[in-house]
Scaffold this active site. Structure first.
Site, PDB file in Angstrom:
ATOM      1  N   ARG A 121     -10.518 -11.193   1.911  1.00  0.00           N
ATOM      2  CA  ARG A 121     -11.502 -12.259   1.633  1.00  0.00           C
ATOM      3  C   ARG A 121     -11.046 -13.861   1.581  1.00  0.00           C
ATOM      4  O   ARG A 121     -11.625 -14.751   1.450  1.00  0.00           O
ATOM      5  CB  ARG A 121     -12.102 -11.792   0.076  1.00  0.00           C
ATOM      6  N   LYS A 130       0.854  -1.129  -0.036  1.00  0.00           N
ATOM      7  CA  LYS A 130      -0.061  -0.010   0.085  1.00  0.00           C
ATOM      8  C   LYS A 130       0.897   1.334  -0.089  1.00  0.00           C
ATOM      9  O   LYS A 130       1.899   1.203   0.589  1.00  0.00           O
ATOM     10  CB  LYS A 130      -1.034   0.065   1.172  1.00  0.00           C
TER      11      LYS A 130
END
Ligand code: BES
Ligand code: MN
Ligand code: ZN
Length: 491
Positions: A345, A271
């Site tokens: 997820r 990130k």
């Protein structure tokens, strides 16, 4: 916890630091306060120093008598007021009182007609008003006058209230504060291994069972998705399973599943720094699950409640999983990695398969899953995804009761569903940025056994607050804990 008791004596005789009078706009001229405090209120109202406007607080230091400070809290027009606004206003006023060196307070019931459930709401406000995360600070913060802002309120008296109901509100809030405390801990303190230790200690303290699977056991149990995400970190992943079993026959069985990414650097798809900041909060779903179990241990519902936490740290170490990798999840499905930053997820995939195997009546997962959900809904609502209408209705109702906004988003989008397919594996973990929160929910759906009512709460955005405001305090919000506890009590 702040001690709450009912005032049996007259207001006149009460001795203490602060008297809080909450009033709707239209009640101001009538002055609902008993002597000897009515005079001061009348003067303030006449001078228009206090108009009862929503959220306004006026402090009146009293120079003589039993009470040091009188606080007037405006609740706005009664017909426009909502339970959520009342809860926020009471919390803000009590926070102010507690930080202005008042150790005791008496609350007068001018707020009674705001909502049918005012006593629970008052209990929630009492439970949340003193929250702040300051354990790593040596010196307390100061206000503009150089006075400490430390919260010192310890004892609250209420007039004409049902303390069973305020106690229920306090249990809801206490569970939420516990979850906040944990979520606010930084990544150098809470990692998958320490989170598992904390959960085990917590379970023992509250008479719950706790089973922890380490990386070897996860391998044996074929939790390939959770293992892949955790591989790049020095602290290896854990699956944490807590159970509460009621005495006698359980009416229902509910499993709460939490995303426990103790820090999300993005992995090899690192990130940018602005987005990495606050990613200690990526374990909020897991902390919420622990908070819910804390509430459950106190409320002792007739429902069997499980907490399943998938804990991993998403780091770009030498053993980290990579874009293009193909991994195999517990239920046998293969997943092509498009982006290592879509890790939530993956860990939830294995946790949801595990939860399904418990054959529950409902599964509810909570996760700071997608930036897309935060962009869509902002910081003051969480996304609700479910195909089960009954569960949807129940959760929306509980969220409304507890003032935690939930907003349903669709997950029956066929076109987005088509993009779940990979050219090389059964599924791919990322796709276009468009509809990112829906894609993620539809991805999770691939791991829940058909027929089990399941709801997914995307709490990204709502999980972390910049400043104190109403029931929220700077830092983790533990959004959804009170809603889920409320839901359990409706079963
Ligand atoms: N933990 C983040 C989502 C997030 C973002 C939570 C902002 C709280 C605030 C999640 O793991 C993530 O990185 N999601 C990516 C997915 C993308 C790579 C498909 C995102 O939302 O950008
Ligand atoms: Mn991520
Ligand atoms: Zn994440």
């Amino acid at each position: 916890m702040i001690d709450v008791s009912v005032l049996s004596d007259s207001i006149k005789k009460w001795k203490g630091d602060a008297l809080l009078v909450a009033m709707h706009e239209e009640d101001c001229p009538k002055c609902p306060v008993a002597p000897p405090y009515d005079e001061a209120v009348k003067v303030l109202v006449e001078r228009k120093d206090f108009k009862g406007k929503k959220g306004s607080v006026v402090k009146v230091p009293l120079l003589e008598g039993n009470v040091k400070n009188l606080y007037l809290l405006g609740l706005g027009k009664a017909e426009e007021s909502t339970p959520a606004a009342l809860r926020d206003a009471l919390t803000d006023a009590l926070r102010k009182i507690g930080r202005e060196r008042n150790e005791s307070a008496l609350i007068l019931p001018g707020h009674k007609k705001s909502a049918p459930e005012t006593d629970v709401i008052l209990g929630e406000a009492i439970g949340l008003c003193g929250y702040s995360f300051e354990k790593y600070k040596k010196k307390e913060e100061e206000d503009g006058n150089g006075n400490g802002k430390k919260f010192v309120l310890k004892k609250i008296f209420i007039h004409e209230a049902d303390t069973k109901k305020t106690a229920l509100g306090q249990i809801f809030s206490d569970a939420q504060c516990f979850a906040r405390d944990l979520a606010n801990e930084p990544g150098n303190v809470v990692n998958p291994e320490t989170l598992a230790q904390i959960a085990a200690g917590f379970a023992e303290e509250h008479g719950l069972t706790c089973e922890v699977w380490d990386e070897k056991k996860l391998e044996l149990e074929k939790m390939g998705a959770l293992l892949a995400v955790g591989r790049g970190s020095e602290s290896q992943p854990r699956l944490i399973h807590l159970t509460y079993v009621p005495k006698g026959k359980a009416k229902k069985k509910v499993v709460f599943v939490g995303k426990g990414i103790t820090f999300d650097s993005g992995g090899l798809d690192l990130k940018p720094s602005d987005f990495m900041k606050t990613m200690k909060g990526d374990k909020s779903g897991a902390c919420n699950v622990l908070g819910i179990l804390k509430g459950v241990a106190a409320l002792k519902p007739k429902t069997e409640v499980h907490g399943v936490i998938a804990a991993a740290e998403n780091m770009p170490g030498g053993r980290a999983f990579r874009p293009d990798d193909i991994i195999r999840a517990r239920n046998g499905k293969t997943i092509e990695i498009d982006n290592t930053d879509a890790e939530g997820r993956l860990v939830l995939a294995d946790a949801l398969s595990f939860a399904s195997e418990l054959k529950p009546d409902a599964i509810i997962d909570m996760a700071t899953l997608t930036g897309a959900c935060a962009v869509a809904l902002g910081s003051w609502a969480a996304g609700l995804f479910t195909m089960d209408e009954k569960l949807c209705e129940a959760l929306l109702a509980s969220a409304k009761q507890r003032g935690e906004r939930l907003w349903r988003l669709p997950m029956d989008d066929e076109k987005i569903g088509e993009t779940l397919k990979s050219k090389f594996a059964d599924l791919v973990n990322g796709a276009s940025r468009y509809g990112g929160a829906i894609f993620a929910a539809m991805f999770l759906n691939e791991f829940v056994e058909k027929g089990i009512p399941w709801a997914h709460l995307d709490i990204a955005g709502a999980d972390f607050m910049k400043e104190d405001s109403g029931v929220y305090a700077r830092g983790a919000s533990a959004w959804g804990v009170r809603t889920c506890l409320d839901y359990l009590l409706t079963l």
